[in-house]
Design a protein around this motif. Structure first.
Motif, PDB file in Angstrom:
ATOM      1  N   LEU A 142       0.809  -1.217   0.000  1.00  0.00           N
ATOM      2  CA  LEU A 142       0.000   0.000   0.000  1.00  0.00           C
ATOM      3  C   LEU A 142       0.847   1.274   0.000  1.00  0.00           C
ATOM      4  N   ALA A 143       2.166   1.136   0.052  1.00  0.00           N
ATOM      5  CA  ALA A 143       3.041   2.291   0.243  1.00  0.00           C
ATOM      6  C   ALA A 143       3.078   3.223  -0.961  1.00  0.00           C
ATOM      7  N   ASN A 144       2.892   2.668  -2.157  1.00  0.00           N
ATOM      8  CA  ASN A 144       3.025   3.457  -3.376  1.00  0.00           C
ATOM      9  C   ASN A 144       2.265   2.727  -4.477  1.00  0.00           C
ATOM     10  N   LYS A 145       1.724   3.460  -5.425  1.00  0.00           N
ATOM     11  CA  LYS A 145       0.940   2.845  -6.497  1.00  0.00           C
ATOM     12  C   LYS A 145       1.725   1.775  -7.251  1.00  0.00           C
ATOM     13  N   LYS A 146       3.049   1.966  -7.339  1.00  0.00           N
ATOM     14  CA  LYS A 146       3.842   1.001  -8.109  1.00  0.00           C
ATOM     15  C   LYS A 146       3.911  -0.362  -7.437  1.00  0.00           C
ATOM     16  N   TYR A 147       3.481  -0.449  -6.181  1.00  0.00           N
ATOM     17  CA  TYR A 147       3.484  -1.726  -5.481  1.00  0.00           C
ATOM     18  C   TYR A 147       2.092  -2.349  -5.368  1.00  0.00           C
ATOM     19  N   HIS A 148       1.061  -1.641  -5.830  1.00  0.00           N
ATOM     20  CA  HIS A 148      -0.307  -2.113  -5.620  1.00  0.00           C
ATOM     21  C   HIS A 148      -0.596  -3.440  -6.309  1.00  0.00           C
ATOM     22  N   ASP A 149       0.147  -3.751  -7.383  1.00  0.00           N
ATOM     23  CA  ASP A 149      -0.111  -4.992  -8.105  1.00  0.00           C
ATOM     24  C   ASP A 149       0.758  -6.145  -7.609  1.00  0.00           C
ATOM     25  N   LEU A 150       1.449  -5.963  -6.500  1.00  0.00           N
ATOM     26  CA  LEU A 150       2.317  -7.026  -5.997  1.00  0.00           C
ATOM     27  C   LEU A 150       1.578  -8.341  -5.744  1.00  0.00           C
ATOM     28  N   PRO A 151       0.361  -8.323  -5.159  1.00  0.00           N
ATOM     29  CA  PRO A 151      -0.326  -9.614  -4.975  1.00  0.00           C
ATOM     30  C   PRO A 151      -0.465 -10.402  -6.277  1.00  0.00           C
ATOM     31  N   LEU A 152      -0.821  -9.725  -7.357  1.00  0.00           N
ATOM     32  CA  LEU A 152      -0.970 -10.395  -8.646  1.00  0.00           C
ATOM     33  C   LEU A 152       0.393 -10.845  -9.182  1.00  0.00           C
ATOM     34  N   PHE A 153       1.414 -10.014  -9.005  1.00  0.00           N
ATOM     35  CA  PHE A 153       2.766 -10.384  -9.442  1.00  0.00           C
ATOM     36  C   PHE A 153       3.232 -11.631  -8.694  1.00  0.00           C
ATOM     37  N   PHE A 154       3.008 -11.663  -7.394  1.00  0.00           N
ATOM     38  CA  PHE A 154       3.377 -12.840  -6.605  1.00  0.00           C
ATOM     39  C   PHE A 154       2.658 -14.085  -7.119  1.00  0.00           C
ATOM     40  N   LYS A 155       1.377 -13.926  -7.409  1.00  0.00           N
ATOM     41  CA  LYS A 155       0.581 -15.064  -7.894  1.00  0.00           C
ATOM     42  C   LYS A 155       1.108 -15.567  -9.234  1.00  0.00           C
ATOM     43  N   GLU A 156       1.397 -14.665 -10.144  1.00  0.00           N
ATOM     44  CA  GLU A 156       1.856 -15.051 -11.480  1.00  0.00           C
ATOM     45  C   GLU A 156       3.175 -15.817 -11.434  1.00  0.00           C
ATOM     46  N   ASN A 157       3.960 -15.577 -10.396  1.00  0.00           N
ATOM     47  CA  ASN A 157       5.265 -16.228 -10.277  1.00  0.00           C
ATOM     48  C   ASN A 157       5.302 -17.286  -9.178  1.00  0.00           C
ATOM     49  N   TRP A 158       4.134 -17.650  -8.663  1.00  0.00           N
ATOM     50  CA  TRP A 158       4.007 -18.700  -7.650  1.00  0.00           C
ATOM     51  C   TRP A 158       4.943 -18.475  -6.467  1.00  0.00           C
ATOM     52  N   VAL A 159       5.000 -17.230  -6.040  1.00  0.00           N
ATOM     53  CA  VAL A 159       5.835 -16.859  -4.894  1.00  0.00           C
ATOM     54  C   VAL A 159       5.138 -17.272  -3.598  1.00  0.00           C
ATOM     55  N   GLN A 160       5.897 -17.847  -2.674  1.00  0.00           N
ATOM     56  CA  GLN A 160       5.396 -18.079  -1.327  1.00  0.00           C
ATOM     57  C   GLN A 160       5.615 -16.797  -0.538  1.00  0.00           C
ATOM     58  N   VAL A 161       4.553 -16.230  -0.015  1.00  0.00           N
ATOM     59  CA  VAL A 161       4.633 -14.965   0.714  1.00  0.00           C
ATOM     60  C   VAL A 161       4.689 -15.248   2.210  1.00  0.00           C
ATOM     61  N   VAL A 162       5.720 -14.709   2.861  1.00  0.00           N
ATOM     62  CA  VAL A 162       5.863 -14.813   4.309  1.00  0.00           C
ATOM     63  C   VAL A 162       5.856 -13.391   4.861  1.00  0.00           C
ATOM     64  N   SER A 163       4.895 -13.115   5.733  1.00  0.00           N
ATOM     65  CA  SER A 163       4.670 -11.736   6.171  1.00  0.00           C
ATOM     66  C   SER A 163       4.644 -11.631   7.691  1.00  0.00           C
ATOM     67  N   SER A 164       5.267 -10.588   8.200  1.00  0.00           N
ATOM     68  CA  SER A 164       5.281 -10.369   9.641  1.00  0.00           C
ATOM     69  C   SER A 164       3.993  -9.704  10.101  1.00  0.00           C
ATOM     70  N   LEU A 165       3.387 -10.281  11.130  1.00  0.00           N
ATOM     71  CA  LEU A 165       2.244  -9.661  11.795  1.00  0.00           C
ATOM     72  C   LEU A 165       2.409  -9.947  13.283  1.00  0.00           C
ATOM     73  N   PRO A 166       2.979  -9.001  14.042  1.00  0.00           N
ATOM     74  CA  PRO A 166       3.304  -9.262  15.437  1.00  0.00           C
ATOM     75  C   PRO A 166       2.121  -9.710  16.302  1.00  0.00           C
ATOM     76  N   TYR A 167       0.904  -9.291  15.943  1.00  0.00           N
ATOM     77  CA  TYR A 167      -0.241  -9.702  16.758  1.00  0.00           C
ATOM     78  C   TYR A 167      -1.517  -9.469  15.966  1.00  0.00           C
ATOM     79  N   PHE A 168      -2.620 -10.038  16.471  1.00  0.00           N
ATOM     80  CA  PHE A 168      -3.907  -9.892  15.787  1.00  0.00           C
ATOM     81  C   PHE A 168      -4.690  -8.691  16.312  1.00  0.00           C
TER      82      PHE A 168
END
Length: 354
Positions: A142-168
């Motif tokens: 969400l930081a910049n428009k140029k990154y907004h399509d990252l979810p789709l880019f990750f999907k197209e390249n079958w990337v495993q996404v590991v993301s930090s979320l310290p708590y719910f």
């Protein structure tokens, strides 16, 4: 004699200096030196610690990040200029082309997506048919428009996404990672879910990383995962695959926090008393090589931040990579290694003694 905490507090700006951090880690505990980590391994027949076969190439593509997290062991932030060049990325690709044993490439940072050659590198890795892991801080989407399509880019390249979320919950997440980070992370997770990540049967893996917000060890990974799934599903309709629990290692900003808050000695006591030989036998440095942004080689990402290169005599830079020689090396150890061997253990993939 134990070190003077007040004098360290006055110098906490020096915690960006790896040599200063290593000096702190050698300080006495209650008038006695810390028991050496290497000696603890020796007591359990694990010294010298050696690889069991390297299968993961972890590549730190730069220290630049859109966040400045309180406990970041990389000391990453928007002001960091260290970025892996395309030439060095190409050297990594050349190594992978010649080493089929390296089945997984774990891309980290900073925010790896901020490297200008990040997408090119991921696409080239896909051509080599490697499992690609990207350690995404979520807010970068969400930081910049140029990154907004990252979810789709990750999907197209079958990337495993590991993301930090310290708590719910927002309060604990924002306290560690900055104001508003929780809300943005939730939105990014929902965007990843929208393209299939974390959904059963999609094959698109979305894993979360939990690390404690204070000077304590993580609770059971299994129980925390169940709680995270329940809370995120009921509160935000978010699905994910696995939760990885990672112990905070006394390195960089977290070491600074421990000293400044007066928790340094007690936290080291926790780590040392919780030493688990089963976790030590499965530490991530036994199957992973870490590549710094400048191409130099390390046993793990934490050694990289302390500038503890691989053993002298082993190849020191990615340009000289030789897997047989690296698999024959002794792994470089220091007192921070207690963090990976405490309790159920800790690695980039969570617990190691399950």
């Amino acid at each position: 004699m134990a070190f003077a905490t007040k004098s360290l507090k006055a110098q906490h700006h020096q915690f960006a200096n790896p040599a200063f951090q290593l000096d702190v880690l050698q300080q006495p505990l209650h008038g006695e030196p810390f028991p050496l980590f290497s000696e603890r391994l020796q007591q359990h027949g694990l010294f010298p610690l050696r690889p069991v076969g390297t299968t993961i190439l972890q590549v730190n593509v730069g220290k630049m990040c859109n966040q400045t997290c309180r406990h970041c062991h990389v000391d990453a932030g928007p002001d960091r200029k260290e970025i892996m060049t395309r030439d060095t990325l190409q050297l990594c690709l050349d190594v992978l082309a010649q080493a089929p044993q390296l089945t997984t490439v774990d891309i980290t940072g900073g925010a790896p997506e901020m490297n200008p050659d990040f997408r090119w590198f991921v696409e080239e890795l896909s051509k080599l048919n490697r499992q690609v892991i990207v350690r995404c801080n979520l807010t970068i989407i969400l930081a910049n428009k140029k990154y907004h399509d990252l979810p789709l880019f990750f999907k197209e390249n079958w990337v495993q996404v590991v993301s930090s979320l310290p708590y719910f919950q927002a309060s604990r997440t924002d306290a560690q990672r900055g104001e508003g980070v929780f809300e943005k992370s939730i939105k990014a997770l929902q965007l990843l879910n929208e393209v299939g990540y974390g959904k059963e049967g999609s094959g698109l893996k979305l894993d979360l990383v939990y690390n404690p917000s204070g000077a304590f060890l993580p609770a059971s990974q299994k129980s925390l995962e169940a709680e995270f799934k329940r809370r995120l599903r009921s509160g935000y309709s978010i699905e994910f695959n696995n939760l990885f629990c990672i112990t905070n290692l006394p390195v960089s900003r977290y070491l600074d926090y421990l000293v400044e808050s007066g928790n340094y000695e007690s936290y080291m006591e926790k780590l040392i008393s919780a030493f688990n030989p089963a976790a030590a036998a499965n530490v991530m440095c036994r199957n992973t090589i870490s590549v710094g942004w400048d191409g130099y080689l390390y046993d793990c990402d934490f050694n990289q931040m302390l500038e503890l290169g691989v053993e002298p005599g082993a190849p020191q830079h990615i340009r000289d990579f030789n897997l047989a020689q690296l698999d024959a090396r002794n792994i470089v150890l220091n007192q921070h290694c207690y963090g990976c061997t405490a309790g159920a253990g800790s690695s980039c993939g969570g617990e190691t003694a399950g």
